[in-house]
Design a protein around this motif. Sequence first.
Motif, PDB file in Angstrom:
ATOM      1  N   THR A  49       0.941  -1.031   0.129  1.00 17.82           N
ATOM      2  CA  THR A  49      -0.018  -0.002  -0.021  1.00 17.82           C
ATOM      3  C   THR A  49       0.857   1.274   0.045  1.00 17.82           C
ATOM      4  O   THR A  49       1.842   1.175   0.632  1.00 17.82           O
ATOM      5  N   CYS A  50       0.433   2.471  -0.768  1.00 14.74           N
ATOM      6  CA  CYS A  50       1.157   3.483  -0.910  1.00 14.74           C
ATOM      7  C   CYS A  50       1.397   4.170   0.413  1.00 14.74           C
ATOM      8  O   CYS A  50       0.459   4.254   1.287  1.00 14.74           O
ATOM      9  N   PRO A  51       2.690   4.896   0.738  1.00 20.53           N
ATOM     10  CA  PRO A  51       2.802   5.427   2.160  1.00 20.53           C
ATOM     11  C   PRO A  51       2.479   7.102   2.084  1.00 20.53           C
ATOM     12  O   PRO A  51       2.922   7.373   3.082  1.00 20.53           O
ATOM     13  N   HIS A  52       2.097   7.202   0.896  1.00 20.82           N
ATOM     14  CA  HIS A  52       1.948   8.823   1.211  1.00 20.82           C
ATOM     15  C   HIS A  52       0.410   9.298   1.754  1.00 20.82           C
ATOM     16  O   HIS A  52       0.263   9.363   2.914  1.00 20.82           O
ATOM     17  N   CYS A  53      -0.475   9.390   0.904  1.00 27.06           N
ATOM     18  CA  CYS A  53      -1.780   9.670   1.273  1.00 27.06           C
ATOM     19  C   CYS A  53      -2.765   8.687   1.570  1.00 27.06           C
ATOM     20  O   CYS A  53      -2.220   7.827   1.383  1.00 27.06           O
ATOM     21  N   ALA A  54      -3.785   9.242   2.178  1.00 25.52           N
ATOM     22  CA  ALA A  54      -4.620   8.056   2.774  1.00 25.52           C
ATOM     23  C   ALA A  54      -5.661   7.520   1.886  1.00 25.52           C
ATOM     24  O   ALA A  54      -6.587   6.903   2.085  1.00 25.52           O
ATOM     25  N   THR A  55      -5.323   7.876   0.397  1.00 22.22           N
ATOM     26  CA  THR A  55      -6.307   7.085  -0.615  1.00 22.22           C
ATOM     27  C   THR A  55      -6.016   5.780  -0.673  1.00 22.22           C
ATOM     28  O   THR A  55      -7.002   4.806  -0.816  1.00 22.22           O
ATOM     29  N   GLY A  56      -4.790   5.058   0.046  1.00 23.57           N
ATOM     30  CA  GLY A  56      -4.592   3.831  -0.128  1.00 23.57           C
ATOM     31  C   GLY A  56      -4.373   2.974  -1.259  1.00 23.57           C
ATOM     32  O   GLY A  56      -5.010   1.841  -1.492  1.00 23.57           O
ATOM     33  N   CYS A  57      -3.639   3.638  -2.228  1.00 28.86           N
ATOM     34  CA  CYS A  57      -3.569   2.854  -3.862  1.00 28.86           C
ATOM     35  C   CYS A  57      -2.719   1.725  -3.398  1.00 28.86           C
ATOM     36  O   CYS A  57      -1.763   1.758  -2.454  1.00 28.86           O
ATOM     37  N   GLN A  58      -3.195   0.806  -4.204  1.00 33.03           N
ATOM     38  CA  GLN A  58      -2.408  -0.512  -4.018  1.00 33.03           C
ATOM     39  C   GLN A  58      -1.189  -0.629  -5.318  1.00 33.03           C
ATOM     40  O   GLN A  58      -1.584  -0.258  -6.228  1.00 33.03           O
ATOM     41  N   LEU A  83      -2.150   5.593 -10.387  1.00 31.79           N
ATOM     42  CA  LEU A  83      -1.376   5.982  -9.375  1.00 31.79           C
ATOM     43  C   LEU A  83      -1.307   7.397  -9.603  1.00 31.79           C
ATOM     44  O   LEU A  83      -1.070   7.873 -10.768  1.00 31.79           O
ATOM     45  N   CYS A  84      -0.688   8.296  -8.690  1.00 31.54           N
ATOM     46  CA  CYS A  84      -0.252   9.635  -8.923  1.00 31.54           C
ATOM     47  C   CYS A  84       1.470   9.496  -8.926  1.00 31.54           C
ATOM     48  O   CYS A  84       1.983   8.564  -8.835  1.00 31.54           O
ATOM     49  N   VAL A  85       1.755  10.600  -9.244  1.00 30.39           N
ATOM     50  CA  VAL A  85       3.410  10.979  -9.118  1.00 30.39           C
ATOM     51  C   VAL A  85       4.168  10.614  -8.022  1.00 30.39           C
ATOM     52  O   VAL A  85       5.185   9.957  -8.062  1.00 30.39           O
ATOM     53  N   LYS A  86       3.553  10.741  -6.851  1.00 31.80           N
ATOM     54  CA  LYS A  86       4.175  10.408  -5.668  1.00 31.80           C
ATOM     55  C   LYS A  86       4.036   8.933  -5.561  1.00 31.80           C
ATOM     56  O   LYS A  86       5.419   8.399  -4.950  1.00 31.80           O
ATOM     57  N   GLY A  87       3.176   8.152  -5.480  1.00 30.84           N
ATOM     58  CA  GLY A  87       3.160   6.716  -5.631  1.00 30.84           C
ATOM     59  C   GLY A  87       3.936   6.162  -6.524  1.00 30.84           C
ATOM     60  O   GLY A  87       4.699   5.279  -6.197  1.00 30.84           O
ATOM     61  N   ARG A  88       3.953   6.565  -7.761  1.00 30.04           N
ATOM     62  CA  ARG A  88       4.642   5.783  -8.800  1.00 30.04           C
ATOM     63  C   ARG A  88       6.030   6.031  -8.726  1.00 30.04           C
ATOM     64  O   ARG A  88       7.118   5.073  -9.025  1.00 30.04           O
ATOM     65  N   HIS A 220      -4.826  14.395  -2.862  1.00 27.38           N
ATOM     66  CA  HIS A 220      -5.136  13.148  -2.864  1.00 27.38           C
ATOM     67  C   HIS A 220      -5.510  12.771  -4.264  1.00 27.38           C
ATOM     68  O   HIS A 220      -6.682  12.526  -4.822  1.00 27.38           O
ATOM     69  N   PRO A 221      -4.174  12.945  -5.197  1.00 28.52           N
ATOM     70  CA  PRO A 221      -4.647  12.793  -6.668  1.00 28.52           C
ATOM     71  C   PRO A 221      -5.173  11.828  -7.217  1.00 28.52           C
ATOM     72  O   PRO A 221      -6.245  11.949  -8.502  1.00 28.52           O
ATOM     73  N   VAL A 222      -5.319  10.497  -6.711  1.00 27.99           N
ATOM     74  CA  VAL A 222      -6.104   9.352  -7.478  1.00 27.99           C
ATOM     75  C   VAL A 222      -7.582   9.482  -7.247  1.00 27.99           C
ATOM     76  O   VAL A 222      -8.345   9.227  -7.992  1.00 27.99           O
ATOM     77  N   VAL A 223      -7.965  10.252  -6.203  1.00 27.68           N
ATOM     78  CA  VAL A 223      -9.474  10.456  -5.815  1.00 27.68           C
ATOM     79  C   VAL A 223      -9.651  11.804  -6.725  1.00 27.68           C
ATOM     80  O   VAL A 223     -10.905  11.505  -7.503  1.00 27.68           O
TER      81      VAL A 223
HETATM   82 FE1  SF4 Z   1      -0.166   7.464  -3.185  1.00 23.40          FE
HETATM   83 FE2  SF4 Z   1      -0.930   9.096  -4.956  1.00 23.40          FE
HETATM   84 FE3  SF4 Z   1      -2.343   6.983  -4.468  1.00 23.40          FE
HETATM   85 FE4  SF4 Z   1      -2.085   8.862  -2.547  1.00 23.40          FE
HETATM   86  S1  SF4 Z   1      -3.013   9.058  -4.794  1.00 23.40           S
HETATM   87  S2  SF4 Z   1      -2.127   6.779  -2.204  1.00 23.40           S
HETATM   88  S3  SF4 Z   1       0.055   9.455  -2.798  1.00 23.40           S
HETATM   89  S4  SF4 Z   1      -0.570   6.779  -5.270  1.00 23.40           S
END
Ligand code: SF4
Length: 721
Positions: A49-58, A83-88, A220-223
Amino acid sequence: MIDAPFGPDWKETTCESCGNCAEACPTGALIAKNRRKYQPGRVKKVLTTCPHCATGCQYYLVVRDNTIVDVEPADGPSNKGLLCVKGRFGSFNFVHSPERLKYPLIKNKETGEFERATWDEALDLIASKFTQIKKEYGPDALAGFACSRSPNEDCYMLQKMVRCAFGTNNVDNCARVCHSASVAGLAMTLGSGAMTNPIGDITGDVDCIMLVGSNPEEAHPVVGMQIRQAVARGARLIVVDPRDIGLSKMADVHIKLKPGTNVAFANGMMNVIINENLQDDEFIKERTEGYDEIKKIVMEYTPEKVGEICHIDPDLLREAALMYAKAKKAPIIYCLGVTEHSTGTEGVMSMSNMAMLVGKIGKSGCGVNPLRGQNNVQGACDMGALPGDFPGYQKVTNPDVIAKFEKAWGVELNKKPGTHATDVFGAAIRKEIRGLFIFGEDPVVTDADQNHIRKALESLDFFVLSDLFMTETAQYADVILPGTSYAEKEGTFSNTERRVQRVRKAVQLEGEMRLDTDIFIDLMNRMGYPQPQLTSEEIMDEIASLTPSFGGISHRRLDRGETLQWPCLDAKHPGTPIMHVGKFTRGLGWFYPAEYVPSAEQPDDEYPFILMTGRILYHYNTRAMTGKTPGLMMKEGHSFIEMNTEDAVRLGIENGEKIRVSSRRGTLTTTARVSEKVSPKETWMPFHFPDGNANILTNAALDKYARIPEYKVCAVKIEKI
Ligand code: SF4
């Protein structure tokens, strides 16, 4: 024409660098650079699970020779392959950063330098100092903060250490400075302080989305991507935000209100809805209480009066109210623009007031939905890292709850609710709190009024910090312990929609580093509390045994591919995607009688501008993690302040010019970004950057319920240098 995507220089375009196009490209014409670094057959992939925002992307961490080399998206329930730029791109460089702390450090009192220590030396020193403080001044002279970036299991053990070994309820987490107002406000009005509906539900088959004080395309970019998709499918969009944000360009109505006036806005919306007879009388009668009182209050908030308070066109308010009330499915989605005020809890309760008035709660595509900030800030609260709550929001003032935990933990517990994190600093200055253990927080950077925080940390008798890096806060510590990242341990995160998801170990810890839970367990034993060694899976089993809302959650179920949203009451319970269906957790939903109260600090002749603060797309909080990715630093690496063109012209300030910004609490220099994004007399700064940290300026005026500081409104002056 054959050309590179976005023309000759993509940096000059609006491309967010999320990489979703490269991921989707079927020909390989577009490919993320990381993919060139390995051969697909020679790596292992670990779902996490992504460690940045609370969207919780897998996503999958792609690992070669104990090094993470890439991220591949997974089709998770909240990210659906996006995914967003931070997660990827920003979620693994920091794991292997040479700047990581790798062994304990003890400050040499004479030189002020940190010196390498063994684990025995460091933990014995901590145990003896904390025990001495406890003996001399009582257990409430100690406090501990949990890390909202860490898994549930870590947060649970941290709060258990504070309660069982320290002997106090002085435990909290960084929700105190972001969404504590949601936890308190929604618990008071609905009975549960969490997002009511899943992300997929409120961005799926909906007629209208009302977005209040939230900029999900950046925070919360993916939201944000899923809201854009909903609008493209035909959903109407109401944006309520003092700034022009990306989504306000797509909105049917943008209420560009004055910062700090959310309660007046909500009361105005309710005024229009009642005057147009669009309230849901049956829902109000069957499911709620307090309607007569709130009706009396909101009748005073005519669109014209609200227009004056909020600096908006009364007709826009009317249009938004009719749009929201007439839509069949319409969620409210909100974020820190609602909570981070000295009246933040009342702002939150105003959101639930609006939803209950039109019966849009406890239903698909509706609800009141706070987008939580950090990846596991929901979980840190769920795990009882709160001064008044054991895990699962079981109250420390309830004798039955106390008896249950005393029996399970085999220790007499402190019955007095603890001190909120934001009050701990004042208590430290007054010498009421003398020993502090901070697990993975950096309050010198993140908390309001930086000078106040520095003074508090200097006042402590003994201060221990555990973190991945040498932070600004770490400079004040007596002992620093090396923390472990999400990629080096097992556990679970709870995302913003209450969904508990697995975090999996992808790489081995280096050298003598230890798991955070092992450190807490060791320290508990050294302080005289006999805590057996437990794995992460065993810790979750203990949580489930003591926490009704987590009763059916286990690593085993999650590893079988189930995705569980609490409340999940037993091993067969499927979890609860939508809350308050048929009945509110508190029984009847309560209309809170909220009156508009102005922000604590208003602009005046000396400090004539309002300053708001917030996050940007490319960084997360202190940049401790995202700042280690060169590409993200290239996109945004320095502090800036947004100001309106009209003000800039009057002060003779050019776009890109260095300027001085001061509040009653401090002064900094930063770069002016001149545009129409903010209204005249209003300004906005991100708080990620040390070369002009906005929290030198912010005001620590606290909300009376949640003790959250007023990050979103303080008075500043701007000077040409
Ligand atoms: Fe990670 Fe981006 Fe998804 Fe937030 S929106 S959980 S930062 S990939």
